[in-house]
Design a protein around this motif. Structure first.
Motif, PDB file in Angstrom:
ATOM      1  N   UNK A  35       0.672  -1.374   0.077  1.00  0.00           N
ATOM      2  CA  UNK A  35      -0.052   0.175   0.205  1.00  0.00           C
ATOM      3  C   UNK A  35       0.843   1.386  -0.005  1.00  0.00           C
ATOM      4  N   UNK A  36       1.965   1.260   0.840  1.00  0.00           N
ATOM      5  CA  UNK A  36       2.762   2.455   0.676  1.00  0.00           C
ATOM      6  C   UNK A  36       3.423   2.645  -0.597  1.00  0.00           C
ATOM      7  N   UNK A  37       3.835   1.442  -1.150  1.00  0.00           N
ATOM      8  CA  UNK A  37       4.344   1.652  -2.716  1.00  0.00           C
ATOM      9  C   UNK A  37       3.153   2.241  -3.513  1.00  0.00           C
ATOM     10  N   UNK A  38       2.106   1.870  -3.338  1.00  0.00           N
ATOM     11  CA  UNK A  38       0.961   2.133  -4.207  1.00  0.00           C
ATOM     12  C   UNK A  38       0.923   3.728  -3.997  1.00  0.00           C
ATOM     13  N   UNK A  39       0.866   4.225  -2.677  1.00  0.00           N
ATOM     14  CA  UNK A  39       0.870   5.454  -2.544  1.00  0.00           C
ATOM     15  C   UNK A  39       2.041   6.371  -2.928  1.00  0.00           C
ATOM     16  N   UNK A  40       3.130   5.927  -3.164  1.00  0.00           N
ATOM     17  CA  UNK A  40       4.383   6.764  -3.859  1.00  0.00           C
ATOM     18  C   UNK A  40       3.987   6.715  -5.307  1.00  0.00           C
ATOM     19  N   UNK A  89       9.488  14.677  -4.164  1.00  0.00           N
ATOM     20  CA  UNK A  89      10.411  15.810  -4.646  1.00  0.00           C
ATOM     21  C   UNK A  89      11.150  15.083  -5.806  1.00  0.00           C
ATOM     22  N   UNK A  90      11.523  15.701  -6.871  1.00  0.00           N
ATOM     23  CA  UNK A  90      12.528  15.325  -7.844  1.00  0.00           C
ATOM     24  C   UNK A  90      13.765  15.695  -7.219  1.00  0.00           C
ATOM     25  N   UNK A  91      14.874  14.853  -7.148  1.00  0.00           N
ATOM     26  CA  UNK A  91      16.051  15.354  -6.647  1.00  0.00           C
ATOM     27  C   UNK A  91      17.196  15.302  -7.567  1.00  0.00           C
ATOM     28  N   UNK A  92      17.150  14.801  -8.742  1.00  0.00           N
ATOM     29  CA  UNK A  92      18.253  14.770  -9.726  1.00  0.00           C
ATOM     30  C   UNK A  92      17.558  14.733 -11.106  1.00  0.00           C
ATOM     31  N   UNK A  93      18.235  15.273 -12.033  1.00  0.00           N
ATOM     32  CA  UNK A  93      17.948  15.274 -13.411  1.00  0.00           C
ATOM     33  C   UNK A  93      19.535  15.274 -14.404  1.00  0.00           C
ATOM     34  N   UNK A 101      13.604  10.510  -7.902  1.00  0.00           N
ATOM     35  CA  UNK A 101      12.375  11.159  -7.348  1.00  0.00           C
ATOM     36  C   UNK A 101      12.460  10.367  -5.736  1.00  0.00           C
ATOM     37  N   UNK A 102      12.374  11.461  -4.798  1.00  0.00           N
ATOM     38  CA  UNK A 102      12.321  10.792  -3.138  1.00  0.00           C
ATOM     39  C   UNK A 102      10.945  10.977  -2.675  1.00  0.00           C
ATOM     40  N   UNK A 120      14.937   5.662  -9.153  1.00  0.00           N
ATOM     41  CA  UNK A 120      15.805   6.258 -10.112  1.00  0.00           C
ATOM     42  C   UNK A 120      14.582   6.111 -11.321  1.00  0.00           C
ATOM     43  N   UNK A 121      14.486   6.892 -12.172  1.00  0.00           N
ATOM     44  CA  UNK A 121      13.813   6.922 -13.230  1.00  0.00           C
ATOM     45  C   UNK A 121      14.431   7.116 -14.614  1.00  0.00           C
ATOM     46  N   UNK A 122      13.905   6.536 -15.690  1.00  0.00           N
ATOM     47  CA  UNK A 122      14.589   6.608 -17.026  1.00  0.00           C
ATOM     48  C   UNK A 122      13.666   6.940 -18.033  1.00  0.00           C
ATOM     49  N   UNK A 123      14.180   7.727 -18.929  1.00  0.00           N
ATOM     50  CA  UNK A 123      13.173   8.159 -20.122  1.00  0.00           C
ATOM     51  C   UNK A 123      13.263   6.914 -21.319  1.00  0.00           C
TER      52      UNK A 123
END
Length: 151
Positions: A35-40, A89-93, A101-102, A120-123
């Motif tokens: 559920x926490x993951x879903x909320x994120x 927050x977005x903490x790096x780009x 994202x944190x 860690x996100x990737x386009x």
């Protein structure tokens, strides 16, 4: 929040409130980790929508930011009837391919941190799922709200 001000990890979070319902509770008697993951996921998507980047924009640009890696620290439990607030927050780009994202989940009554998360996100190109350089719209909108972390 109640009398105590929130102690956010970073300034000016995008926030979303969540109420713990009976269906969120697992056999141990507290909110299930999933559920926490879903909320994120919900908070991250709402933040993206607030920046003008939703599914329609992703389709038009044939691009999406997807989770490459996710880490969660489960600190304290939440229980039925409690009110929580997720900050993100977005903490790096890198202005090319990746962002970070944190997340921080607080219980409203005492402002205690229940969870911290890091993505860690990737386009990618939506039409084939392969990595691609971020469209300028992503860099401009997401990049404009990146919080600089202390080194």
């Amino acid at each position: 929040m109640q009398d105590k001000p929130p102690n956010w990890d970073y300034p000016n979070p995008f926030t979303q409130a969540f109420s713990v319902q009976a269906e969120h509770i697992d056999f141990i008697g507290h909110v299930n980790n999933a559920v926490y993951v879903s909320w994120c996921q919900q908070a991250g998507w709402e933040h993206s929508l607030s920046l003008g980047l939703g599914f329609a924009e992703y389709q038009a640009l044939d691009a999406a930011m997807i989770i490459r890696r996710a880490n969660y620290d489960y600190i304290l439990s939440a229980y039925t009837g409690e009110e929580c607030i997720m900050g993100t927050w977005l903490t790096a780009n890198d202005h090319k391919l990746t962002m970070e994202r944190q997340f921080q989940l607080l219980r409203k009554t005492d402002c205690k941190t229940l969870l911290r998360g890091h993505w860690q996100l990737v386009s990618i190109r939506m039409s084939n799922g392969k990595p691609r350089r971020m469209p300028s719209e992503f860099d401009e909108r997401y990049g404009a709200v990146v919080i600089e972390r202390d080194a």
